[in-house]
Design an enzyme around this catalytic site. Structure first.
Site, PDB file in Angstrom:
ATOM      1  N   GLN A  48      13.735 -82.350  50.801  1.00  0.00           N
ATOM      2  CA  GLN A  48      12.911 -82.750  51.928  1.00  0.00           C
ATOM      3  C   GLN A  48      13.248 -84.248  52.014  1.00  0.00           C
ATOM      4  O   GLN A  48      13.256 -84.924  53.245  1.00  0.00           O
ATOM      5  CB  GLN A  48      11.452 -82.327  51.845  1.00  0.00           C
ATOM      6  N   ASP A  88      17.599 -78.915  59.306  1.00  0.00           N
ATOM      7  CA  ASP A  88      17.315 -78.337  57.903  1.00  0.00           C
ATOM      8  C   ASP A  88      17.254 -76.917  58.004  1.00  0.00           C
ATOM      9  O   ASP A  88      16.529 -76.061  58.170  1.00  0.00           O
ATOM     10  CB  ASP A  88      15.941 -78.868  57.652  1.00  0.00           C
ATOM     11  N   ASP A 137       9.322 -74.514  57.003  1.00  0.00           N
ATOM     12  CA  ASP A 137       8.380 -74.607  55.922  1.00  0.00           C
ATOM     13  C   ASP A 137       7.409 -75.978  56.233  1.00  0.00           C
ATOM     14  O   ASP A 137       6.272 -76.166  55.520  1.00  0.00           O
ATOM     15  CB  ASP A 137       8.973 -74.808  54.375  1.00  0.00           C
ATOM     16  N   SER A 189      19.168 -73.213  56.797  1.00  0.00           N
ATOM     17  CA  SER A 189      19.479 -72.231  55.807  1.00  0.00           C
ATOM     18  C   SER A 189      21.235 -72.045  55.743  1.00  0.00           C
ATOM     19  O   SER A 189      21.674 -72.815  56.689  1.00  0.00           O
ATOM     20  CB  SER A 189      18.760 -70.834  55.826  1.00  0.00           C
ATOM     21  N   ASP A 190      21.703 -71.193  55.050  1.00  0.00           N
ATOM     22  CA  ASP A 190      22.965 -71.077  55.022  1.00  0.00           C
ATOM     23  C   ASP A 190      23.788 -70.644  56.144  1.00  0.00           C
ATOM     24  O   ASP A 190      22.923 -69.740  56.750  1.00  0.00           O
ATOM     25  CB  ASP A 190      23.344 -70.425  53.675  1.00  0.00           C
ATOM     26  N   TYR A 244      18.881 -75.314  43.845  1.00  0.00           N
ATOM     27  CA  TYR A 244      19.904 -74.824  44.716  1.00  0.00           C
ATOM     28  C   TYR A 244      21.172 -74.466  43.805  1.00  0.00           C
ATOM     29  O   TYR A 244      21.126 -74.905  42.741  1.00  0.00           O
ATOM     30  CB  TYR A 244      20.392 -75.944  45.609  1.00  0.00           C
TER      31      TYR A 244
HETATM   32  N1  SAM Z   1      13.286 -76.789  53.851  1.00  0.00           N
HETATM   33  C1  SAM Z   1      13.951 -75.776  52.835  1.00  0.00           C
HETATM   34  C2  SAM Z   1      14.260 -76.579  51.576  1.00  0.00           C
HETATM   35  O1  SAM Z   1      13.512 -77.288  51.242  1.00  0.00           O
HETATM   36  O2  SAM Z   1      15.103 -76.530  51.019  1.00  0.00           O
HETATM   37  C3  SAM Z   1      15.107 -75.049  53.336  1.00  0.00           C
HETATM   38  C4  SAM Z   1      15.368 -74.561  54.699  1.00  0.00           C
HETATM   39  S1  SAM Z   1      14.531 -74.161  55.802  1.00  0.00           S
HETATM   40  C5  SAM Z   1      13.536 -72.872  55.000  1.00  0.00           C
HETATM   41  C6  SAM Z   1      15.782 -73.232  56.851  1.00  0.00           C
HETATM   42  C7  SAM Z   1      15.166 -72.680  58.048  1.00  0.00           C
HETATM   43  O3  SAM Z   1      16.018 -72.732  59.070  1.00  0.00           O
HETATM   44  C8  SAM Z   1      14.533 -71.440  57.982  1.00  0.00           C
HETATM   45  O4  SAM Z   1      12.836 -71.384  58.022  1.00  0.00           O
HETATM   46  C9  SAM Z   1      15.375 -70.689  58.941  1.00  0.00           C
HETATM   47  O5  SAM Z   1      14.196 -69.594  59.729  1.00  0.00           O
HETATM   48  C10 SAM Z   1      15.483 -71.438  60.023  1.00  0.00           C
HETATM   49  N2  SAM Z   1      16.731 -71.132  60.882  1.00  0.00           N
HETATM   50  C11 SAM Z   1      17.848 -70.498  60.720  1.00  0.00           C
HETATM   51  N3  SAM Z   1      18.429 -70.527  61.604  1.00  0.00           N
HETATM   52  C12 SAM Z   1      18.010 -71.101  62.772  1.00  0.00           C
HETATM   53  C13 SAM Z   1      18.287 -71.252  64.126  1.00  0.00           C
HETATM   54  N4  SAM Z   1      19.346 -70.827  64.647  1.00  0.00           N
HETATM   55  N5  SAM Z   1      17.262 -71.971  64.772  1.00  0.00           N
HETATM   56  C14 SAM Z   1      16.157 -72.696  64.359  1.00  0.00           C
HETATM   57  N6  SAM Z   1      15.930 -72.382  62.993  1.00  0.00           N
HETATM   58  C15 SAM Z   1      16.625 -71.453  62.225  1.00  0.00           C
END
Ligand code: SAM
Length: 306
Positions: free
Chosen positions: A79, A173, A103, A175-176, A242
């Site tokens: 973060q 930020d 988050d 996800s994959d 990770y």
């Molecule tokens: N912040 C976290 C950490 O400390 O590693 C990791 C990433 S965060 C949880 C990833 C977020 O991206 C998730 O909450 C997911 O729902 C969101 N997400 C995925 N695809 C998305 C999209 N197309 N638009 C907006 N949010 C998205």
């Protein structure tokens, strides 16, 4: 505790008696495991499986579609770096957009910058926001700042609708690139980010692992070099939970005032804490900022060839 979480992205993570193993086609042949003390939440949103468990050694853990997103013990690394690498590289960031980041941890970090006047966050999954507020209050504290506005929706659509030149910084930020985040790694999305940034504005995105995803990174670098007229640099840091223990960041600036990501001009003052409830910085500092851009030769060769 035994539970099997089927992952929309095709990966299966199973909690074998007492352990959670992170199995995914994104990192074939390997799986990081954490000892589980208790499963605290399991749900299925419109977009993904959501799980929270208490681990034996990393505090509480947030898992989306079978993939570890954050743990209380090491979330500070990710973060802080994804937020301060861009924001400490430009003078007076005022308007910031966070894509993903449900988050709230990136919000917590962005809020440390007193020059910031407004933060938009576009997170697709309300369940992630709700679960983070309930189980990760020290991370979701970022939502408590009055400068923050939450938009629940797809980041791709949000940026398509964003006014041109309206942000100083965009932090992706995500996800994959399996599941809802897939489009956040593609060229049209990066083009929409560049359009939404002011001249000399900066983007920082989650950019996978040099040990596992050089092909994905090569594609992102190639696209960013075509799209962003300013600086384009890859940085990385250590996050033990990770896959491969590292994560990278793509840092780009649009044409306009020069941005030298490797020599930050807007140092974050540790005393500069604008959320009284924010925990002090645990990971980021000027030295680790500069060091983040030092790459091993195998990665340097690919990234600099694009
Ligand atoms: N912040 C976290 C950490 O400390 O590693 C990791 C990433 S965060 C949880 C990833 C977020 O991206 C998730 O909450 C997911 O729902 C969101 N997400 C995925 N695809 C998305 C999209 N197309 N638009 C907006 N949010 C998205």
């Amino acid at each position: 505790a035994t539970a099997v979480v089927a992952n929309g992205g095709g990966s299966i993570s199973s909690v074998i008696p007492g352990w959670f193993s992170e199995i995914s086609p994104m990192w074939p042949g390997e799986a990081h495991s954490l000892k589980v003390e208790k499963i605290l939440f399991q749900g299925k949103s419109k977009y993904q499986d959501v799980m929270v468990f208490q681990s034996a050694t990393y505090g509480k853990v947030l898992v989306l579609d079978g993939v570890i997103q954050l743990t209380e013990r090491d979330e500070c690394a990710y973060q802080e770096m994804i937020s301060h690498l861009p924001l400490c590289s430009i003078p007076n960031p005022k308007k910031v957009l966070v894509i993903g980041g449900g988050d709230g941890g990136v919000l917590r970090e962005v809020n440390r910058h007193s020059s910031v006047e407004h933060v938009d966050i576009c997170e697709i999954d309300q369940m992630v926001v709700d679960v983070s507020k309930e189980y990760f209050p020290d991370v979701a504290v970022g939502y408590e700042d009055p400068r923050v506005t939450l938009h629940v929706g797809d980041g791709v659509a949000f940026l398509k609708a964003a006014q041109a030149g309206s942000y100083d910084a965009v932090i992706v930020d995500s996800s994959d690139p399996i599941g809802p985040a897939q489009e956040l790694f593609e060229k049209p999305f990066f083009e929409s980010v560049a359009k939404a940034l002011r001249p000399g504005g900066v983007m920082c995105t989650q950019a996978e692992s040099i040990w596992l995803h050089m092909d994905i990174i090569e594609g992102i670098v190639g696209n960013c070099r075509q799209i962003f007229g300013g600086s384009v640099n890859y940085a990385w840091t250590t996050v033990p939970t990770y896959p491969s223990g590292v994560i990278g960041f793509m840092l780009c600036s649009t044409e306009g005032p020069d941005v030298d990501f490797k020599n930050p001009i807007n140092p974050i003052d540790e005393k500069e804490d604008h959320n009284t409830s924010t925990v002090p910085l645990k990971f980021y500092n000027r030295e680790i900022h500069a060091a983040a851009f030092c790459l091993p030769s195998f990665a340097k060769k690919v990234i600099e060839s694009k």
